[in-house]
Design a protein around this motif. Structure first.
Motif, mmCIF file in Angstrom:
data_model
loop_
_atom_site.group_PDB
_atom_site.id
_atom_site.type_symbol
_atom_site.label_atom_id
_atom_site.label_comp_id
_atom_site.label_asym_id
_atom_site.label_seq_id
_atom_site.Cartn_x
_atom_site.Cartn_y
_atom_site.Cartn_z
ATOM 1 N N SER A 61 0.789 -1.233 0.000
ATOM 2 C CA SER A 61 0.000 0.000 0.000
ATOM 3 C C SER A 61 0.820 1.281 0.000
ATOM 4 C CB SER A 61 -0.940 0.023 1.217
ATOM 5 O OG SER A 61 -0.199 0.105 2.425
ATOM 6 N N CYS A 62 2.164 1.183 0.154
ATOM 7 C CA CYS A 62 2.957 2.414 0.264
ATOM 8 C C CYS A 62 3.923 2.642 -0.905
ATOM 9 C CB CYS A 62 3.726 2.436 1.584
ATOM 10 S SG CYS A 62 5.125 1.279 1.661
ATOM 11 N N GLY A 63 4.372 1.590 -1.567
ATOM 12 C CA GLY A 63 5.281 1.743 -2.702
ATOM 13 C C GLY A 63 6.743 1.900 -2.336
ATOM 14 N N ASP B 224 -0.539 -5.250 -5.394
ATOM 15 C CA ASP B 224 -0.475 -4.012 -4.617
ATOM 16 C C ASP B 224 -1.687 -3.134 -4.873
ATOM 17 O OD1 ASP B 224 0.282 -1.683 -6.708
ATOM 18 O OD2 ASP B 224 1.139 -3.607 -7.317
ATOM 19 N N THR B 225 -1.776 -2.069 -4.113
ATOM 20 C CA THR B 225 -2.824 -1.064 -4.318
ATOM 21 C C THR B 225 -2.216 0.294 -4.621
ATOM 22 O OG1 THR B 225 -2.917 -0.622 -1.930
ATOM 23 C CG2 THR B 225 -4.451 -2.262 -2.793
ATOM 24 N N VAL B 226 -0.972 0.299 -5.095
ATOM 25 C CA VAL B 226 -0.235 1.542 -5.333
ATOM 26 C C VAL B 226 -0.147 1.883 -6.817
ATOM 27 C CG1 VAL B 226 1.988 2.698 -5.095
ATOM 28 C CG2 VAL B 226 1.134 1.270 -3.248
ATOM 29 N N LEU B 227 0.223 0.930 -7.637
ATOM 30 C CA LEU B 227 0.510 1.201 -9.043
ATOM 31 C C LEU B 227 -0.750 1.539 -9.837
ATOM 32 C CD1 LEU B 227 3.065 -1.670 -9.797
ATOM 33 C CD2 LEU B 227 3.557 0.739 -9.328
ATOM 34 N N ASP C 225 1.093 1.522 -15.202
ATOM 35 C CA ASP C 225 2.334 0.971 -14.667
ATOM 36 C C ASP C 225 2.288 -0.563 -14.681
ATOM 37 O OD1 ASP C 225 3.440 3.508 -14.043
ATOM 38 O OD2 ASP C 225 2.206 3.598 -12.249
ATOM 39 N N ARG C 226 1.140 -1.105 -14.347
ATOM 40 C CA ARG C 226 0.980 -2.560 -14.374
ATOM 41 C C ARG C 226 1.126 -3.085 -15.796
ATOM 42 N NH1 ARG C 226 -2.168 -4.518 -9.759
ATOM 43 N NH2 ARG C 226 -2.472 -2.800 -8.296
ATOM 44 N N ASP C 227 0.511 -2.372 -16.738
ATOM 45 C CA ASP C 227 0.564 -2.801 -18.139
ATOM 46 C C ASP C 227 1.999 -2.738 -18.684
ATOM 47 O OD1 ASP C 227 -2.158 -3.171 -18.069
ATOM 48 O OD2 ASP C 227 -2.638 -1.252 -19.012
ATOM 49 N N ALA C 228 2.772 -1.750 -18.229
ATOM 50 C CA ALA C 228 4.159 -1.622 -18.686
ATOM 51 C C ALA C 228 5.000 -2.803 -18.221
ATOM 52 C CB ALA C 228 4.761 -0.314 -18.190
ATOM 53 N N GLY C 229 4.674 -3.338 -17.041
ATOM 54 C CA GLY C 229 5.332 -4.547 -16.564
ATOM 55 C C GLY C 229 6.798 -4.410 -16.213
ATOM 56 N N ASN C 230 7.225 -3.213 -15.811
ATOM 57 C CA ASN C 230 8.652 -3.037 -15.497
ATOM 58 C C ASN C 230 8.923 -2.598 -14.064
ATOM 59 O OD1 ASN C 230 7.772 -0.407 -15.582
ATOM 60 N ND2 ASN C 230 8.793 0.082 -17.524
ATOM 61 N N VAL C 231 7.917 -2.690 -13.204
ATOM 62 C CA VAL C 231 8.121 -2.356 -11.803
ATOM 63 C C VAL C 231 7.145 -3.186 -10.962
ATOM 64 C CG1 VAL C 231 6.470 -0.427 -11.795
ATOM 65 C CG2 VAL C 231 8.372 -0.452 -10.168
ATOM 66 N N ALA C 232 7.601 -3.564 -9.755
ATOM 67 C CA ALA C 232 6.765 -4.405 -8.895
ATOM 68 C C ALA C 232 6.995 -4.065 -7.429
ATOM 69 C CB ALA C 232 7.081 -5.882 -9.131
ATOM 70 N N CYS C 233 5.974 -4.255 -6.618
ATOM 71 C CA CYS C 233 6.102 -4.109 -5.170
ATOM 72 C C CYS C 233 6.624 -5.432 -4.606
ATOM 73 C CB CYS C 233 4.754 -3.786 -4.537
ATOM 74 S SG CYS C 233 4.283 -2.060 -4.642
ATOM 75 N N ALA C 234 7.832 -5.409 -4.083
ATOM 76 C CA ALA C 234 8.486 -6.646 -3.642
ATOM 77 C C ALA C 234 7.761 -7.318 -2.481
ATOM 78 C CB ALA C 234 9.931 -6.356 -3.253
ATOM 79 N N CYS C 235 7.007 -6.569 -1.707
ATOM 80 C CA CYS C 235 6.380 -7.162 -0.519
ATOM 81 C C CYS C 235 5.189 -8.048 -0.852
ATOM 82 C CB CYS C 235 5.974 -6.075 0.473
ATOM 83 S SG CYS C 235 4.698 -4.939 -0.122
ATOM 84 N N VAL C 236 4.549 -7.852 -2.011
ATOM 85 C CA VAL C 236 3.349 -8.639 -2.320
ATOM 86 C C VAL C 236 3.345 -9.250 -3.721
ATOM 87 C CG1 VAL C 236 1.835 -7.459 -0.680
ATOM 88 C CG2 VAL C 236 2.123 -6.518 -2.986
ATOM 89 N N SER C 237 4.026 -8.651 -4.681
ATOM 90 C CA SER C 237 3.971 -9.128 -6.066
ATOM 91 C C SER C 237 4.790 -10.408 -6.251
ATOM 92 C CB SER C 237 4.490 -8.048 -7.019
ATOM 93 O OG SER C 237 3.680 -6.900 -6.947
ATOM 94 N N ARG C 238 4.373 -11.204 -7.245
ATOM 95 C CA ARG C 238 5.043 -12.471 -7.512
ATOM 96 C C ARG C 238 5.213 -12.659 -9.019
ATOM 97 N NH1 ARG C 238 5.252 -15.089 -2.774
ATOM 98 N NH2 ARG C 238 5.910 -17.083 -3.674
ATOM 99 N N ALA C 239 5.869 -13.740 -9.407
ATOM 100 C CA ALA C 239 6.064 -14.044 -10.829
ATOM 101 C C ALA C 239 4.887 -14.865 -11.337
ATOM 102 C CB ALA C 239 7.356 -14.819 -11.033
ATOM 103 N N GLN C 240 4.386 -14.509 -12.510
ATOM 104 C CA GLN C 240 3.287 -15.265 -13.091
ATOM 105 C C GLN C 240 3.746 -16.608 -13.643
ATOM 106 O OE1 GLN C 240 0.894 -13.261 -15.994
ATOM 107 N NE2 GLN C 240 0.465 -11.506 -14.688
ATOM 108 N N ASP C 241 4.965 -16.640 -14.185
ATOM 109 C CA ASP C 241 5.434 -17.846 -14.877
ATOM 110 C C ASP C 241 6.676 -18.462 -14.219
ATOM 111 O OD1 ASP C 241 7.248 -15.903 -15.474
ATOM 112 O OD2 ASP C 241 6.908 -15.904 -17.639
ATOM 113 N N GLY C 242 6.892 -18.142 -12.948
ATOM 114 C CA GLY C 242 7.975 -18.789 -12.219
ATOM 115 C C GLY C 242 9.341 -18.147 -12.345
ATOM 116 N N HIS C 243 9.424 -16.954 -12.988
ATOM 117 C CA HIS C 243 10.757 -16.379 -13.236
ATOM 118 C C HIS C 243 10.668 -14.870 -13.385
ATOM 119 C CE1 HIS C 243 14.852 -16.137 -14.862
ATOM 120 N NE2 HIS C 243 14.367 -15.346 -15.775
ATOM 121 N N LEU C 244 11.534 -14.153 -12.667
ATOM 122 C CA LEU C 244 11.659 -12.711 -12.804
ATOM 123 C C LEU C 244 13.140 -12.331 -12.816
ATOM 124 C CD1 LEU C 244 8.998 -11.203 -10.326
ATOM 125 C CD2 LEU C 244 8.849 -11.282 -12.830
#
Length: 261
Positions: A214-216, A231-234, A238-257
């Protein structure tokens, strides 16, 4: 806590007693009138916008506390707002009288645990949201998801729907691999572990604060891989661009980042 006020002379907090709650049990047993507490200055990570447009405030459970603060602020500044208070039963509606006063009797009170009834009430409440208006919701995950879904169905722009979480969104997770591009390291994030915790465990220096998206503060640059945003920040762009993530809650969709770390 009733927050969102300018230059307060005191803070009013509400603590629900739960027999298995370590902090709430301690507070109810050990605190009394005159108890001295050392506290830090509160940070407002769920701030109400100031400007044109109406504010539609939805609160449920403990999540009503920031809604009371917003209603107090809007009332004090003569800003247009409406409030919906969702509770399972009337004895839990501890801020009903306060919100009735702030809304001059116009509070909408929904007393039910039936999510279909809640959804219908939210639909009626948000039906009048205009293009310049903002929606704020705080409460149980089910309530916030309902408000999000109803607002989307009513074509309320996502940037005008704001929510505050007290805990991360819960769902079944899988482990995934993270490659740190600059340091040429590979880290396994386990199913029961956040990306942030995995990075910290490996000695990676990273800023963080809320741990619930929630804080970014813990935003990291993503070089490669599809992100599952929670997250509830982006903003949506920003989500569509796919080049930034909140490390505390976001995960990899396909097993690799691959991260720019």
């Amino acid at each position: 806590m009733n927050y969102g006020l300018e230059s307060p002379t005191f803070y009013e907090i509400s603590i629900l007693r739960q027999d298995r709650g370590t902090f709430s049990t301690h507070a109810h047993r050990c605190w009394d009138v005159g108890t001295s507490l050392q506290v830090s200055e509160p940070a407002n990570e769920f701030e109400m916008h100031r400007g044109a447009g109406k504010r539609f405030l939805v609160g449920g459970g403990i999540g009503v506390t920031p809604i009371v603060g917003m209603a107090t602020q809007a009332s004090r500044h003569c800003e247009d707002f409406e409030a919906l208070y969702v509770c399972g039963e009337r004895r839990s509606a501890v801020f009903e009288e306060e919100l009735l006063r702030l809304t001059e009797g116009a509070l909408r009170l929904c007393l039910t645990r039936d999510i279909s009834v809640v959804a219908a009430e939210v639909g009626h409440f948000l039906a009048q949201v205009g293009p310049e208006d903002h929606v704020y919701v705080c409460g149980p995950q089910g309530l916030m998801e309902t408000v999000h879904d109803v607002a989307a169905a009513l074509d309320v722009h996502p940037s005008r729907v704001h929510r505050e979480l007290f805990a991360p969104v819960t769902r079944a997770d899988s482990s995934f691999e993270v490659v740190l591009q600059r340091s040429a390291r590979s880290i396994r994030v386990h199913a029961n572990q956040s990306l942030l915790d995995a990075l910290i465990a490996e000695g990676v220096s990273i800023a963080y604060d809320c741990r619930i998206g929630s804080c970014g503060a813990c935003l990291v640059r993503v070089v490669e891989g599809a992100i599952e945003h929670r997250d509830t920040v982006l903003m949506q762009e920003d989500r569509d661009a796919g080049n930034v993530a909140c490390a505390c809650v976001s995960r990899a969709q396909d097993g690799h980042l691959v991260l720019d770390l």
